[in-house]
Design an enzyme around this catalytic site. Structure first.
Site, PDB file in Angstrom:
ATOM      1  N   TYR A 233      11.546  33.386 -60.780  1.00 64.77           N
ATOM      2  CA  TYR A 233      12.627  33.661 -59.822  1.00 64.77           C
ATOM      3  C   TYR A 233      12.508  35.099 -59.306  1.00 64.77           C
ATOM      4  O   TYR A 233      12.578  35.363 -58.096  1.00 64.77           O
ATOM      5  CB  TYR A 233      13.969  33.453 -60.534  1.00 64.77           C
ATOM      6  CG  TYR A 233      15.211  33.802 -59.735  1.00 64.77           C
ATOM      7  CD1 TYR A 233      15.688  32.951 -58.751  1.00 64.77           C
ATOM      8  CD2 TYR A 233      15.916  34.975 -60.005  1.00 64.77           C
ATOM      9  CE1 TYR A 233      16.848  33.260 -58.045  1.00 64.77           C
ATOM     10  CE2 TYR A 233      17.074  35.295 -59.305  1.00 64.77           C
ATOM     11  CZ  TYR A 233      17.542  34.435 -58.320  1.00 64.77           C
ATOM     12  OH  TYR A 233      18.687  34.744 -57.629  1.00 64.77           O
TER      13      TYR A 233
ATOM     14  N   SER B 234      18.164  39.983 -54.581  1.00 62.73           N
ATOM     15  CA  SER B 234      18.780  40.097 -55.913  1.00 62.73           C
ATOM     16  C   SER B 234      18.170  41.291 -56.621  1.00 62.73           C
ATOM     17  O   SER B 234      17.023  41.662 -56.353  1.00 62.73           O
ATOM     18  CB  SER B 234      18.506  38.826 -56.718  1.00 62.73           C
ATOM     19  OG  SER B 234      18.830  39.041 -58.070  1.00 62.73           O
TER      20      SER B 234
HETATM   21  N1  LIG Z   1      24.668  34.017 -58.699  1.00 65.28           N
HETATM   22  C1  LIG Z   1      24.015  35.134 -58.953  1.00 65.28           C
HETATM   23  O1  LIG Z   1      24.144  35.739 -60.037  1.00 65.28           O
HETATM   24  C2  LIG Z   1      23.124  35.727 -57.927  1.00 65.28           C
HETATM   25  C3  LIG Z   1      22.708  37.039 -58.107  1.00 65.28           C
HETATM   26  C4  LIG Z   1      21.869  37.611 -57.153  1.00 65.28           C
HETATM   27  C5  LIG Z   1      21.451  36.872 -56.074  1.00 65.28           C
HETATM   28  N2  LIG Z   1      21.847  35.597 -55.938  1.00 65.28           N
HETATM   29  C6  LIG Z   1      21.367  34.866 -54.773  1.00 65.28           C
HETATM   30  O2  LIG Z   1      22.421  34.590 -53.917  1.00 65.28           O
HETATM   31  C7  LIG Z   1      22.191  33.379 -53.217  1.00 65.28           C
HETATM   32  C8  LIG Z   1      23.410  32.467 -53.363  1.00 65.28           C
HETATM   33  O3  LIG Z   1      23.634  32.187 -54.727  1.00 65.28           O
HETATM   34  P1  LIG Z   1      24.968  31.507 -55.274  1.00 65.28           P
HETATM   35  O4  LIG Z   1      25.412  32.297 -56.389  1.00 65.28           O
HETATM   36  O5  LIG Z   1      25.863  31.257 -54.146  1.00 65.28           O
HETATM   37  O6  LIG Z   1      24.372  30.168 -55.856  1.00 65.28           O
HETATM   38  P2  LIG Z   1      24.675  28.644 -55.502  1.00 65.28           P
HETATM   39  O7  LIG Z   1      26.118  28.436 -55.356  1.00 65.28           O
HETATM   40  O8  LIG Z   1      23.907  27.857 -56.482  1.00 65.28           O
HETATM   41  O9  LIG Z   1      24.030  28.509 -54.072  1.00 65.28           O
HETATM   42  C9  LIG Z   1      22.682  28.319 -53.832  1.00 65.28           C
HETATM   43  C10 LIG Z   1      22.585  27.292 -52.742  1.00 65.28           C
HETATM   44  O10 LIG Z   1      21.231  27.139 -52.353  1.00 65.28           O
HETATM   45  C11 LIG Z   1      21.107  25.798 -51.961  1.00 65.28           C
HETATM   46  N3  LIG Z   1      19.738  25.313 -51.985  1.00 65.28           N
HETATM   47  C12 LIG Z   1      18.895  25.245 -53.022  1.00 65.28           C
HETATM   48  N4  LIG Z   1      17.740  24.676 -52.633  1.00 65.28           N
HETATM   49  C13 LIG Z   1      17.877  24.369 -51.322  1.00 65.28           C
HETATM   50  C14 LIG Z   1      17.051  23.758 -50.374  1.00 65.28           C
HETATM   51  N5  LIG Z   1      15.805  23.332 -50.665  1.00 65.28           N
HETATM   52  N6  LIG Z   1      17.509  23.607 -49.112  1.00 65.28           N
HETATM   53  C15 LIG Z   1      18.765  23.995 -48.788  1.00 65.28           C
HETATM   54  N7  LIG Z   1      19.591  24.583 -49.672  1.00 65.28           N
HETATM   55  C16 LIG Z   1      19.152  24.760 -50.915  1.00 65.28           C
HETATM   56  C17 LIG Z   1      21.929  25.022 -52.937  1.00 65.28           C
HETATM   57  O11 LIG Z   1      22.239  23.826 -52.317  1.00 65.28           O
HETATM   58  P3  LIG Z   1      22.844  22.549 -53.122  1.00 65.28           P
HETATM   59  O12 LIG Z   1      24.300  22.762 -53.099  1.00 65.28           O
HETATM   60  O13 LIG Z   1      22.394  21.396 -52.285  1.00 65.28           O
HETATM   61  O14 LIG Z   1      22.237  22.568 -54.497  1.00 65.28           O
HETATM   62  C18 LIG Z   1      23.084  25.921 -53.182  1.00 65.28           C
HETATM   63  O15 LIG Z   1      24.181  25.554 -52.379  1.00 65.28           O
HETATM   64  C19 LIG Z   1      20.929  32.804 -53.814  1.00 65.28           C
HETATM   65  O16 LIG Z   1      19.828  33.138 -52.978  1.00 65.28           O
HETATM   66  C20 LIG Z   1      20.793  33.509 -55.107  1.00 65.28           C
HETATM   67  O17 LIG Z   1      19.458  33.603 -55.508  1.00 65.28           O
HETATM   68  C21 LIG Z   1      22.716  35.002 -56.823  1.00 65.28           C
END
Ligand SMILES: NC(=O)c1ccc[n+]([C@@H]2O[C@H](COP(=O)([O-])OP(=O)(O)OC[C@H]3O[C@@H](n4cnc5c(N)ncnc54)[C@H](OP(=O)(O)O)[C@@H]3O)[C@@H](O)[C@H]2O)c1
Ligand SMILES: Cc1cc2nc3c(=O)[nH]c(=O)nc-3n(C[C@H](O)[C@H](O)[C@H](O)COP(=O)(O)OP(=O)(O)OC[C@H]3O[C@@H](n4cnc5c(N)ncnc54)[C@H](O)[C@@H]3O)c2cc1C
Lengths: 442, 247
Positions: free
Chosen positions: B153, B140
């Site tokens: 984070y 990120s």
């Molecule tokens: N959204 C943004 O603005 C953004 C920006 C930059 C980078 N990112 C990164 O991109 C990645 C995906 O984000 P997203 O936007 O798709 O968010 P998201 O939909 O919240 O996805 C994150 C996923 O991680 C899973 N997770 C959390 N803890 C876990 C654990 N202990 N074991 C297994 N799975 C776990 C969650 O599972 P559950 O469904 O079980 O909760 C969730 O499905 C993340 O690494 C995030 O940091 C996001």
């Protein structure tokens, strides 16, 4: 560990390379086959991933190089790694020629059988395996078995892309020739229909025929072509002062090592195509040409494949059965209107195929073209062409392929399961594997 | 196998409910992937439309590194070679809450960094053996220069980004690769309720960029791509100014 690609220089993967010199070496290497299996490689002239094996072992067979000619019968017995170039060099001065030569002579006997290659004489003489009398296959257990066209495994091996075992040796019939020269007729056609009509009507007058299609031409000129057709020249045809049995292909020009990514780009390829069509005479008969310029014009420039730049290129070759001309027209029109520029677009009429379940040729029309891999939208365009080809009962050539899907393959090769069963018998633990096999679930 | 035009056959998504991860997997399926494995904590499984691709589910907890090896073994049993492994799991959490609850903060880092270290090393071993394949790591911009507003984070993402760079270097020459994805603010579940940052993007845009990156063998992908020059400048801002940035 070495990175390997095919001639198109796409999708490199890393493997350990072994270079057996004898059949005993081969068996020894197979006895120690690693978990990721073994792929067989000749001169690497297939365009895609057929002769690579990510994380595994690749058997480079080009050191298996001995061969003999029986002058009484014209039968050549050659090790799997002997190149057609070596054979021509040795055979032509003695008045013999290989039964089938692809558009490059830098392929091995093993590669020619494994892909069941075709040449400009397919309409007259079928493909390479049709001329093979017997072959020695070293199977996964290290045993050398002799196969003849009566054995189902022979036909699983012809066109089997190296997945049934290593072709250690083959005996095949060569063709007697009076001279090492070709007597060639060249003519131009105005559009695709005329090309098809002329080839259908008069191809049987020539042993070797091919049409080069100008994909730049659109509208009513779509599919205009230069037809090149010929035969081995009689001794009397050879102009005085020339050695009738000489074979000394001109020293190869080298593509400059700095040839930048995209030296073959839309602008230069357009210019080349334009010149090629214009340069060809309206009609010229009885041209006397050497074997190399007639069969292997591209071999004149060493490493020409590098000129497509670092992303490499894709060769798309398909066949549609006779009766599928509408599909051929549709694809040529589509490629032309999309402005796909190909260095060489080649159309050929196929005669009868061989019994190999995975052998490519079938009676009909085959078109081959090359396209830079970086071209936007290429994946979708070729998927569409796959759809049309499959619907017409045709297929894509595995030796050229680097992007077909497993599902499309299964549609195009209806005898796939028959081949899989034979392969399973010959190699129950799946020792022989390649990136192509993984990609296509072979 | 990845083909000449960059389409792949098999995809393992770690963080099998991640919006971004599912968008990427969906895109790869539309471009020809045949098998998609969604690995997530037990719970209701999403049933996304992956065209004709076969979809499998596996249990995976990022916070339980001891179980990671088994997840990869099971994935290989299902799919054979893994062409792409997407590490998309992560928790954003709330900075103010973390400051009140250090244990929760440390646990989030356990997922966002330690979980990726474990899963990433397992993936690397497998891809190295295969001699091909790409590990896609969701980093990120939050880790490019850590901000006051979400430094727990951000610190984990900074650590993850460094880890992924090192892992990519370690794999150099093996045929396997690491692709680091650095999105900015992505509208979606993770950021629901937060005011969008400038240059906000979407899961689909991230998916497009990742698919293009796979075709081009990219090592780093910024989404949107103009964040790269923006962050080249951000990195140089004096600390006194950076500290006062609102978010
Ligand atoms: N959204 C943004 O603005 C953004 C920006 C930059 C980078 N990112 C990164 O991109 C990645 C995906 O984000 P997203 O936007 O798709 O968010 P998201 O939909 O919240 O996805 C994150 C996923 O991680 C899973 N997770 C959390 N803890 C876990 C654990 N202990 N074991 C297994 N799975 C776990 C969650 O599972 P559950 O469904 O079980 O909760 C969730 O499905 C993340 O690494 C995030 O940091 C996001
Ligand atoms: C410029 C050019 C023009 C071409 N024109 C034509 C053409 O007109 N017609 C045509 O049919 N093809 C054509 N080809 C394709 C070429 O003929 C085939 O790909 C051929 O198989 C290449 O042989 P190779 O020795 O380089 O084999 P490789 O490319 O190294 O391997 C090809 C396949 O054969 C298998 N194989 C190789 N050696 C053995 C062995 N000893 N035992 C078992 N399996 C083995 C490999 O596993 C692999 O599956 C052309 C290629 C180029 C570059």
């Amino acid at each position: 560990m070495t990175f390997l690609t095919g001639w198109g220089r796409t999708a490199p993967t890393r493997a350990t390379v072994a270079r057996p010199r004898t059949v005993a070496d081969l068996a020894a290497v197979l006895a120690r086959a690693p978990g990721r299996g073994v792929a067989v490689r000749g001169l690497g002239r297939s365009y895609g991933d057929a002769a690579q094996n990510a994380g595994g072992l690749v058997l480079d067979c080009t050191h298996l190089r001995s061969w003999t000619l029986d002058e009484a019968t014209g039968l050549v017995t050659a090790a799997g790694g002997v190149s057609l170039h070596d054979l021509m060099t040795g055979l032509l001065p003695r008045g013999w020629f290989v039964p089938v030569s692809p558009g490059t002579r830098h392929v091995t006997v093993g590669g020619a059988i494994a892909a069941d290659v075709h040449g400009k004489n397919h309409h007259a003489d079928s493909s390479f395996a049709a001329h093979v009398r017997s072959l020695t296959l070293v199977t996964a257990d290290g045993r050398a078995v002799t196969l003849t066209p009566r054995d189902p495994l022979f036909w699983a091996t012809a066109g089997g892309m190296g997945l049934t075992g290593v072709i250690a040796e083959a005996t095949f019939a060569c063709v007697p020739v009076e001279s090492s020269w070709m007597r060639v007729d060249v003519e131009r056609t105005g559009d695709l229909d005329e090309t098809l009509a002329v080839m259908t009507a008069t191809d049987d007058r020539y042993r070797y025929t091919v049409a080069w299609i100008d994909l730049l031409a659109t509208g009513r000129h779509t599919g205009r072509s230069v037809l090149t057709r010929g035969d081995h020249a009689r001794r009397a045809d050879v102009p005085a002062g020339r050695d009738p049995l000489a074979f000394a292909p001109a020293a190869r020009l080298k593509a400059p090592p700095w040839a930048p990514g995209g030296l073959l780009n839309p602008v230069t390829v357009r210019a080349f195509n334009e010149a090629w069509y214009r340069r060809a005479p309206q009609a010229r008969r009885g041209l006397i040409q050497g074997v190399a310029p007639f069969f292997h014009p591209l071999d004149g420039v060493q490493g020409w494949n590098r000129m497509y730049g670092s992303r490499g290129f894709v060769q798309y070759q398909f066949v549609v059965p006779s009766g599928g001309e509408a599909t051929l027209r549709r694809i040529v029109a589509r490629l032309s209107s999309e402005g796909v520029v190909s260095f060489l677009t080649v159309l050929k009429r196929f005669g009868p195929g061989t019994p190999g379940p995975l052998s490519f040729p079938m009676p009909g029309w085959t078109l081959a073209l090359d396209i830079p891999a970086g071209r936007p939208g290429l994946a979708a365009l070729l998927r569409l062409c796959d759809r049309w080809v499959a619907d017409a009962g045709g297929r894509v050539y595995l030796a050229k392929d680097s992007r077909l899907s497993a599902a499309a393959l299964a549609e195009m090769y209806p005898r796939l399961d028959e081949w899989r069963a034979l392969r399973e018998q010959a190699d129950p633990t799946g020792v022989f594997r390649s990136d192509l096999a993984r990609r296509l679930d072979l | 196998m990845k083909n000449a035009l960059g389409s792949v056959d098999t995809v393992l998504l770690l963080g099998g409910r991640s919006e971004i991860g599912l968008a990427i997997a969906g895109r790869l399926a539309r471009e020809g992937a045949r098998k998609i494995i969604l690995a997530s904590r037990p719970g209701p499984s999403p049933a996304p439309a992956f065209g004709g691709a076969e979809v499998h589910h596996l249990d995976f907890d990022a916070a339980d590194p001891a179980g990671h090896g088994a997840v990869f073994d099971a994935a290989v049993k299902l799919a054979g070679d893994l062409d792409v492994v997407i590490a998309a799991f992560g928790v954003l959490g709330d900075q103010a809450a973390y400051e009140e609850d250090p244990q929760a903060a440390a646990e989030s880092v356990g997922v966002n960094l330690a979980g990726h270290v474990s899963a990433g090393l397992h993936a690397a071993r497998l891809l190295r053996e295969q001699g091909h394949g790409t590990l896609v790591v969701l980093s990120s911009v939050a880790g490019v220069r850590v901000r006051r507003a979400n430094f727990v984070y951000g610190a984990a993402k900074a650590g993850l980004d460094g880890f992924a760079q090192g892992l990519g270097d370690a794999l150099h020459g093996s045929g396997a690769r690491v692709m680091i994805v650095r999105p900015g603010f992505v509208r979606g579940r993770m950021t629901a309720g937060l005011p969008a940052a400038p240059m906000a993007t979407t899961p689909d845009a991230v998916a497009r960029a990742v698919a293009a990156g796979l075709r081009a063998d990219a090592g780093v992908v910024w989404v949107p791509s103009k964040l790269r020059p923006v962050f080249a400048v951000m990195r140089l801002l004096p600390r006194a100014i950076w500290r006062r940035l609102p978010r």
